[in-house]
Design a protein around this motif. Structure first.
Motif, mmCIF file in Angstrom:
data_model
loop_
_atom_site.group_PDB
_atom_site.id
_atom_site.type_symbol
_atom_site.label_atom_id
_atom_site.label_comp_id
_atom_site.label_asym_id
_atom_site.label_seq_id
_atom_site.Cartn_x
_atom_site.Cartn_y
_atom_site.Cartn_z
ATOM 1 N N LEU A 99 0.845 -1.188 0.000
ATOM 2 C CA LEU A 99 0.000 0.000 0.000
ATOM 3 C C LEU A 99 0.881 1.240 0.000
ATOM 4 O O LEU A 99 1.738 1.395 0.856
ATOM 5 N N CYS B 180 -9.501 0.231 -5.290
ATOM 6 C CA CYS B 180 -8.907 1.430 -4.692
ATOM 7 C C CYS B 180 -9.018 2.592 -5.680
ATOM 8 O O CYS B 180 -8.542 2.500 -6.807
ATOM 9 N N PRO B 181 -9.661 3.684 -5.282
ATOM 10 C CA PRO B 181 -9.870 4.791 -6.230
ATOM 11 C C PRO B 181 -8.576 5.512 -6.596
ATOM 12 O O PRO B 181 -8.552 6.289 -7.546
ATOM 13 N N MET B 182 -7.520 5.285 -5.821
ATOM 14 C CA MET B 182 -6.267 5.980 -6.098
ATOM 15 C C MET B 182 -5.196 5.034 -6.650
ATOM 16 O O MET B 182 -4.031 5.404 -6.727
ATOM 17 N N ALA C 120 -3.704 2.819 -5.195
ATOM 18 C CA ALA C 120 -2.628 2.905 -4.200
ATOM 19 C C ALA C 120 -2.123 1.541 -3.753
ATOM 20 O O ALA C 120 -1.157 1.465 -3.008
ATOM 21 N N ILE C 121 -2.785 0.465 -4.188
ATOM 22 C CA ILE C 121 -2.364 -0.864 -3.735
ATOM 23 C C ILE C 121 -1.874 -1.678 -4.932
ATOM 24 O O ILE C 121 -2.525 -1.720 -5.968
ATOM 25 N N TRP D 185 -6.244 -0.363 10.750
ATOM 26 C CA TRP D 185 -5.754 1.001 10.895
ATOM 27 C C TRP D 185 -4.726 1.012 11.997
ATOM 28 O O TRP D 185 -4.976 0.498 13.074
ATOM 29 N N CYS E 207 -2.654 7.040 -0.980
ATOM 30 C CA CYS E 207 -3.907 6.661 -0.311
ATOM 31 C C CYS E 207 -4.678 7.899 0.142
ATOM 32 O O CYS E 207 -4.119 8.839 0.685
ATOM 33 N N PHE F 79 -7.429 7.453 2.140
ATOM 34 C CA PHE F 79 -8.143 6.972 3.341
ATOM 35 C C PHE F 79 -9.644 6.840 3.139
ATOM 36 O O PHE F 79 -10.444 7.241 3.974
ATOM 37 N N CYS F 80 -10.021 6.307 2.008
ATOM 38 C CA CYS F 80 -11.451 6.147 1.747
ATOM 39 C C CYS F 80 -12.011 4.904 2.434
ATOM 40 O O CYS F 80 -13.206 4.709 2.471
ATOM 41 N N ILE F 81 -11.155 4.060 2.941
ATOM 42 C CA ILE F 81 -11.438 2.781 3.599
ATOM 43 C C ILE F 81 -12.198 1.761 2.742
ATOM 44 O O ILE F 81 -12.726 0.786 3.247
ATOM 45 N N THR F 82 -12.222 1.970 1.439
ATOM 46 C CA THR F 82 -12.821 0.981 0.541
ATOM 47 C C THR F 82 -12.109 -0.369 0.688
ATOM 48 O O THR F 82 -12.754 -1.426 0.776
ATOM 49 N N CYS F 83 -10.782 -0.328 0.730
ATOM 50 C CA CYS F 83 -10.007 -1.580 0.821
ATOM 51 C C CYS F 83 -10.338 -2.318 2.103
ATOM 52 O O CYS F 83 -10.533 -3.529 2.113
ATOM 53 N N PRO G 286 -4.194 3.082 6.900
ATOM 54 C CA PRO G 286 -4.465 1.672 6.641
ATOM 55 C C PRO G 286 -3.160 0.889 6.472
ATOM 56 O O PRO G 286 -2.209 1.394 5.880
HETATM 57 S S1 SF4 Z 1 -8.841 1.843 -1.035
HETATM 58 FE FE1 SF4 Z 1 -6.955 2.883 -1.610
HETATM 59 S S2 SF4 Z 1 -7.294 5.034 -1.152
HETATM 60 FE FE2 SF4 Z 1 -8.879 3.889 -0.094
HETATM 61 S S3 SF4 Z 1 -8.032 3.552 1.959
HETATM 62 FE FE3 SF4 Z 1 -7.497 1.767 0.748
HETATM 63 S S4 SF4 Z 1 -5.478 2.211 -0.094
HETATM 64 FE FE4 SF4 Z 1 -6.333 4.120 0.658
#
Ligand code: SF4
Ligand code: SF4
Ligand code: SF4
Ligand code: SF4
Lengths: 224, 555
Positions: B350, B395-397, B399-400, B372, B355, B357-361, B378
């Motif tokens: 990650l 992940c919308p960014m 980031a993973i 967390w 990130c 921090f949308c917490i989708t993951c 995360p």
């Molecule tokens: S889904 Fe992506 S952007 Fe959202 S909290 Fe997880 S790593 Fe961060």
């Protein structure tokens, strides 16, 4: 946070129809969190547009970039030098971000890729509920933490109206009556007194654009 | 599992204390077994005693060996310094990941926080009397099966001598082998009391389990009479007479037993839903804490480091429950080792800088591998993560990134067009490594028909197939795309196949919007041994594509 929805594809396609080189600019904050305008959505929109324009025999060249926040000028600086290669920009930020982007690059058409919808909360992945209409005069302290401006179909500050129908609002049995919920919450907290208190009418400041300067920064603003 | 190379590994230290939830027979047995392996155990029980003396026979019935064992266990556990028994205690929360859980316990002296490495859930099932369904209320002469067991194990067992006893089973519920096992062992026990006459009224006889057929025949040899009836016999409300049509003699019969024993329904512990929510584990049918998943060993939950045993996960008898205990002890040894374990570094990485921090993951990870840390960031646990890639796809960014399956690596594969002839239709098939990929290898090995320009892209789980991969494949010149997943209910990551299917639905909508024929994209589920299924799925798509012609990107 601010919740937005991607605009219907047809509409975006129509907005860019006269342009052949377009940069899609995402925003890494609210609209990323509500899965409408982050890096992923930038990529997907661009791919969709690429395919559609290819099918139409009118290929388009697209770029994508996602900035931290479009509503802060400093974060838009990173676009300097990138912009020149493009005829137009699509912004996937909320209305505030789109306008800041347009203000920062006044020579370029800046087109909205999302509809900014409300201030809301996140129930589950991809599921948002409107919670606040930014009325500028928050009454939640009297209403048990339930916003009547948002939840009541008539935005009554002092409700309910005569149409309250057991637990529902008169507009639909599926719409809970905000004032019923407020009553229930306050009664559980033994605070029914506050339902009697009259909340003065709002002066509907939000009919003109508002500016907020946080108290600690008033001097700073005056000095500019 | 995956093809990690050893240089990608790192050694980490983990906590090796184990929490056991439930101080019944299986909980005690597990606590002892785990402590004997050298780990410290915290055993919590919501009741004021362990060993379940209050309702001693709900699980172990009248099995004398098990009863003795239970008594011994209670003493052993009490004497074991490595087992910390907390009664009157409930689990309130559990954060973190295997090797590093932080649990909060509500004890009679207030809340307590502890760090532990693994959790074993050992709740018991409960028995619900079905007397109501027979129109009876319980009395001295109308007993539940549990009440009879209690009587049989106690000193006034002789109260039953010279009595006529009628058992009722299979009229008020479909029942199962365990209900039948309990009935049969009670019938046999009653028959060993002098002068008893036993009748068993059965709606069905479920004897499809080890030794049940034998017990059934033995009880008949000893004199029990069985009536297998299609409908419930008529029982007078006081339970004193039973009338029914004997299906053999075809004649109305009436019987006046001294005691009627009513079957019970076996239900999952009512604590289960709450525990499941606290532990973020899946609830299966009937409120038992396990779903049917062919990829999982018996005592595993959907989360690494959280094990479900005995009556927690299924209706089961003592031998199966004991096997569960053994398996859980093995799994715990395997997981916790000596507190130092070697884990892959790059299973899922990650990028905190990206990130938002949308917490989708966190919400989507089917293995509860994301938590967390105290700076509110995360973190993906390398111990718990199974590398399925479900988080990365949503992940919308972006980031993973998943080791060996990063976005860049997959895009490279999507772009590479092999050495096919230019006019062959190009098909990109995203194949789950647990099913379709294997099926594809089989199709190859047996030289089954496949398109000339088929490009198979292996993914760790169909849930790793990002919407963007599907769409980009078309831009990169695929004439058709297939997403190939495990059958419904067979996904190792529980929902990866479902998410993949939803994404294909979404991509169909998008293709329609763009004007590219949506028939170019398909979704198929397969099992790993379905080489023929694989071949026909890809050939089908190729035939569809022949009708549609090459994609505009190939003209
Ligand atoms: S889904 Fe992506 S952007 Fe959202 S909290 Fe997880 S790593 Fe961060
Ligand atoms: S531009 Fe809009 S969406 Fe982006 S951070 Fe600012 S308020 Fe949020
Ligand atoms: S009263 Fe409602 S609309 Fe007004 S600020 Fe409060 S929450 Fe927002
Ligand atoms: S790869 Fe799978 S198991 Fe690992 S964190 Fe992501 S969703 Fe969870």
């Amino acid at each position: 946070m601010i919740v937005a929805e991607r605009k219907p594809f047809e509409e975006i396609k129509a907005l860019v129809k006269d342009f052949n080189r377009v940069l899609t600019v995402g925003c890494g904050t609210c609209v990323a969190v509500c899965l409408a305008g982050g890096e992923k959505e930038v990529g997907i929109l661009n791919t969709e547009l690429t395919i559609a324009r290819k099918v139409d025999g009118n290929p388009i060249e697209l770029g994508g970039v996602t900035v931290e926040r479009q509503c802060d000028m400093e974060f838009l600086d990173e676009l300097d030098g990138m912009i020149d290669q493009y005829d137009a920009l699509i912004s996937l930020a909320c209305g505030a971000g789109i306008q800041f982007l347009a203000e920062r690059f006044p020579d370029k058409p800046v087109l909205p890729g999302v509809n900014t919808t409300f201030i809301g909360a996140n129930r589950d992945v991809g599921w948002y509920e409107e919670k606040c209409r930014a009325c500028g005069n928050c009454c939640l302290g009297l209403t048990g933490g339930i916003c009547p401006v948002t939840m009541c179909a008539k935005s009554l500050f002092n409700g309910p109206c005569g149409g309250t129908n057991h637990e529902s609002c008169e507009i639909s049995p599926d719409q809970p009556c905000a004032w019923h919920m407020i009553y229930e919450r306050l009664s559980k907290q033994n605070r029914l007194d506050s339902i009697i208190e009259i909340f003065p009418p709002n002066d509907w400041l939000n009919t003109t654009p508002r500016t907020i300067v946080q108290p600690a920064y008033k001097e700073r603003k005056a000095a500019r | 599992m995956s093809e990690m190379i050893l240089s990608d590994m790192e050694e980490i230290k983990i906590n090796t204390d184990v929490l056991v939830v439930g101080g019944g027979y299986t909980g005690l047995k597990a606590a002892k077994g785990i402590s004997d392996s050298g780990y410290s155990v915290v055993l919590i029980e919501s009741d004021t005693i362990i060993g379940g003396e209050k309702n001693p026979l709900s699980f172990i019935g009248i099995d004398v060996t098990a009863q003795d064992e239970l008594k011994r266990l209670v003493d052993d556990v009490a004497a074991d310094d490595a087992v910390n028994v907390l009664m009157n205690t409930r689990l309130v929360s559990a954060a973190g990941v295997p090797g590093d859980f932080t649990i909060r316990l509500a004890t009679s002296d207030g809340d307590l926080e502890k760090k532990i490495g693994a959790i074993v859930v050992a709740t018991n099932f409960s028995n619900k009397p079905l007397s109501g369904a027979y129109g009876l209320s319980l009395s001295d002469s109308v007993l539940t099966l549990s009440q009879l067991e209690y009587l049989l194990s106690g000193s006034d067992r002789d109260r039953l001598s010279n009595k006529t006893i009628a058992f009722m089973v299979g009229f008020a519920q479909e029942g199962d082998a365990l209900v039948m096992e309990r009935i049969l062992s009670n019938v046999l026990a009653v028959e060993s009391i002098g002068g008893c006459t036993t009748y068993v009224f059965a709606g069905n006889l479920k004897v499809a389990s080890d030794g049940l057929e034998r017990a059934y025949l033995e009880s008949r040899d000893k004199g029990a009479t069985y009536f297998k009836l299609k409908t419930m016999p008529t029982i007078s409300p006081d339970g004193e007479s039973i009338s029914f049509i004997d299906p053999v003699l075809r004649k109305k019969m009436e019987l006046s037993p001294d005691v009627i024993v009513i079957e019970e329904e076996i239900l999952a512990d009512e604590m289960n839903p709450l525990l499941a929510a606290i532990l973020r584990i899946d609830v299966g049918p009937g409120g038992f804490l396990q779903t049917d998943n062919i990829h999982r060993f018996p005592v595993q939950s959907n989360r690494e480091g959280i094990f479900v045993i005995g009556g927690t996960r299924d209706v089961q008898n003592i031998p199966t429950a004991l096997m569960d205990v053994e398996n859980a002890v093995l799994e715990i040894n395997h997981l916790l080792k000596d507190g130092k374990i070697v884990v892959p570094k790059n299973k899922a990485v990650l990028d905190i800088g990206k990130c938002t921090f949308c917490i989708t993951c966190y919400r989507l990870c089917p293995h509860g591998a994301i938590y967390w840390d105290n700076t509110n960031k995360p973190v993906i646990s390398p111990v718990a993560c199974q590398g399925c890639g479900i988080c990365a796809s949503d992940c919308p960014m972006d980031a993973i990134q998943i080791g060996n399956y990063s976005d860049a690596e997959i895009m490279d594969k999507i772009k590479s067009n092999g050495s096919a002839a230019p006019d062959d239709l190009r098909i990109v098939a995203f194949c789950c490594q647990n099913s379709a990929y294997e099926a594809g290898l089989m199709a190859d090995a047996f030289q089954m028909e496949t398109p000339a320009n088929l490009q198979v892209i292996k993914v760790p789980c169909a849930g790793k197939v990002d919407l963007d991969y599907i769409m980009k494949a078309f831009v990169e010149g695929a004439d058709g795309v297939l997403v190939m997943a495990c059958h419904p209910g067979n996904c190792k990551s529980e929902k990866g196949n479902t998410y993949a299917e939803w994404r294909v639905v979404d991509a169909h909508r998008m293709l329609e919007e763009t004007g590219l024929e949506k028939e170019r994209l398909g979704f198929v589920t397969l099992a790993s041994n379905m080489g023929i299924g694989f071949s026909s799925a890809v050939v089908d798509l190729e035939n569809r594509l022949k009708a549609l012609g090459t994609s505009p990107f190939n003209k």
